[in-house]
Design a protein around this motif. Structure first.
Motif, mmCIF file in Angstrom:
data_model
loop_
_atom_site.group_PDB
_atom_site.id
_atom_site.type_symbol
_atom_site.label_atom_id
_atom_site.label_comp_id
_atom_site.label_asym_id
_atom_site.label_seq_id
_atom_site.Cartn_x
_atom_site.Cartn_y
_atom_site.Cartn_z
ATOM 1 N N ASN A 64 0.829 -1.204 0.000
ATOM 2 C CA ASN A 64 0.000 0.000 0.000
ATOM 3 C C ASN A 64 0.866 1.258 0.000
ATOM 4 O O ASN A 64 0.492 2.282 0.549
ATOM 5 C CB ASN A 64 -0.996 -0.005 1.168
ATOM 6 N N SER A 65 2.036 1.145 -0.606
ATOM 7 C CA SER A 65 2.975 2.255 -0.807
ATOM 8 C C SER A 65 3.533 2.823 0.484
ATOM 9 O O SER A 65 4.031 3.938 0.500
ATOM 10 C CB SER A 65 2.315 3.375 -1.635
ATOM 11 N N ASP A 66 3.445 2.064 1.579
ATOM 12 C CA ASP A 66 3.973 2.575 2.844
ATOM 13 C C ASP A 66 5.396 2.079 3.124
ATOM 14 O O ASP A 66 6.000 2.464 4.116
ATOM 15 C CB ASP A 66 3.053 2.205 4.005
ATOM 16 N N VAL A 99 8.859 10.743 -7.847
ATOM 17 C CA VAL A 99 7.933 9.783 -8.441
ATOM 18 C C VAL A 99 6.516 10.126 -7.994
ATOM 19 O O VAL A 99 6.315 10.664 -6.913
ATOM 20 C CB VAL A 99 8.269 8.318 -8.035
ATOM 21 N N THR A 100 5.570 9.800 -8.833
ATOM 22 C CA THR A 100 4.180 10.073 -8.487
ATOM 23 C C THR A 100 3.627 8.917 -7.654
ATOM 24 O O THR A 100 4.133 7.788 -7.725
ATOM 25 C CB THR A 100 3.316 10.225 -9.755
ATOM 26 N N GLU A 101 2.599 9.208 -6.878
ATOM 27 C CA GLU A 101 1.952 8.150 -6.093
ATOM 28 C C GLU A 101 1.426 7.053 -7.003
ATOM 29 O O GLU A 101 1.498 5.872 -6.665
ATOM 30 C CB GLU A 101 0.802 8.735 -5.253
ATOM 31 N N LYS A 102 0.931 7.425 -8.156
ATOM 32 C CA LYS A 102 0.384 6.454 -9.100
ATOM 33 C C LYS A 102 1.479 5.502 -9.581
ATOM 34 O O LYS A 102 1.255 4.292 -9.653
ATOM 35 C CB LYS A 102 -0.249 7.188 -10.291
ATOM 36 N N SER A 103 2.666 6.019 -9.862
ATOM 37 C CA SER A 103 3.742 5.137 -10.333
ATOM 38 C C SER A 103 4.236 4.222 -9.224
ATOM 39 O O SER A 103 4.588 3.068 -9.476
ATOM 40 C CB SER A 103 4.902 5.940 -10.928
ATOM 41 N N VAL A 104 4.229 4.695 -7.991
ATOM 42 C CA VAL A 104 4.679 3.877 -6.855
ATOM 43 C C VAL A 104 3.763 2.666 -6.669
ATOM 44 O O VAL A 104 4.202 1.611 -6.217
ATOM 45 C CB VAL A 104 4.782 4.723 -5.562
ATOM 46 N N GLU A 105 2.506 2.785 -7.059
ATOM 47 C CA GLU A 105 1.580 1.652 -6.955
ATOM 48 C C GLU A 105 2.057 0.445 -7.751
ATOM 49 O O GLU A 105 1.750 -0.691 -7.405
ATOM 50 C CB GLU A 105 0.177 2.067 -7.434
ATOM 51 N N SER A 106 2.827 0.675 -8.809
ATOM 52 C CA SER A 106 3.293 -0.427 -9.653
ATOM 53 C C SER A 106 4.648 -0.981 -9.194
ATOM 54 O O SER A 106 5.163 -1.920 -9.790
ATOM 55 C CB SER A 106 3.410 0.033 -11.108
ATOM 56 N N TYR A 107 5.211 -0.415 -8.131
ATOM 57 C CA TYR A 107 6.521 -0.860 -7.651
ATOM 58 C C TYR A 107 6.423 -2.266 -7.063
ATOM 59 O O TYR A 107 5.375 -2.683 -6.570
ATOM 60 C CB TYR A 107 7.056 0.107 -6.599
ATOM 61 N N LYS A 108 7.553 -2.973 -7.124
ATOM 62 C CA LYS A 108 7.636 -4.350 -6.627
ATOM 63 C C LYS A 108 8.162 -4.369 -5.202
ATOM 64 O O LYS A 108 9.020 -3.575 -4.835
ATOM 65 C CB LYS A 108 8.588 -5.171 -7.497
ATOM 66 N N VAL A 109 7.676 -5.335 -4.418
ATOM 67 C CA VAL A 109 8.134 -5.504 -3.039
ATOM 68 C C VAL A 109 9.456 -6.276 -3.045
ATOM 69 O O VAL A 109 9.583 -7.310 -3.686
ATOM 70 C CB VAL A 109 7.090 -6.258 -2.186
#
Length: 180
Positions: free
Chosen positions: A42-44, A68-78
């Motif tokens: 959840n981008s935290d 980076v935008t919040e929207k792009s961070v949603e696609s980041y990998k853990v």
């Protein structure tokens, strides 16, 4: 045709503590590591910078400012502690290791060991000139700016020490010596 081999190797000269340690196998990268694409966050989590000098490290711990935008961070990998990351310049400096949990750009390839055991051997081996040389041989025509793919990594034969030679308290330096 697969490059996979079941060949094993026992060095001619061994330190006394390794004489009964067993053989080393050489396995393709995909037999040892899975490609991870977990985007369930959840981008935290901290955003990790993937560096040759520090491995995967939270961006705020180094002088690395990228907006980076919040929207792009949603696609980041853990990225989990103990994961390995194929970075853009892996063909120059090897594959990076993470001692942090965080998230990274989906452009990176995250690798996770398939079996339990110590990461110390691979953490060091994947940064050695010998590995980087093998990586470059496998990547004919590699140009600056092109990333190593999981398929290319999967085709590499990686030395795999027997568990007894790494996990029984012997030093990593001695494991490298046993390789030669």
């Amino acid at each position: 045709m697969s490059n996979e081999t079941t060949n094993t190797a026992v060095p001619k000269l061994r330190f006394p503590e390794f004489r009964e340690a067993g053989e080393w196998a050489y396995l393709n990268g995909n037999k040892l590591f899975d490609q991870i694409t977990n985007k369930d966050h959840n981008s935290d989590l901290p955003i990790l910078a993937i560096t040759q000098e520090h491995g995967a490290i939270p961006r705020e711990l180094i002088d690395y400012n990228v907006v980076v935008t919040e929207k792009s961070v949603e696609s980041y990998k853990v990225v989990e502690i103990g994961d390995f990351i194929i970075s853009l310049r892996s063909f120059q400096g090897g594959i990076e290791y993470s001692t942090y949990k965080g998230i990274c750009s989906p452009a990176y390839i995250i690798l996770r060991r398939k079996k339990d055991g110590t990461d110390d051997f691979f953490r060091h081996y994947l940064k050695t000139p010998a590995f980087i040389g093998d990586l470059n041989k496998n990547l004919e025509g590699m140009r600056d700016g092109k990333m190593v793919s999981y398929k290319q990594f999967s085709e590499l034969l990686l030395p795999t020490p027997s568990l007894g030679s790494v996990d029984s308290g012997r030093s990593l330096a001695a494991c490298y010596a046993a390789m030669n």
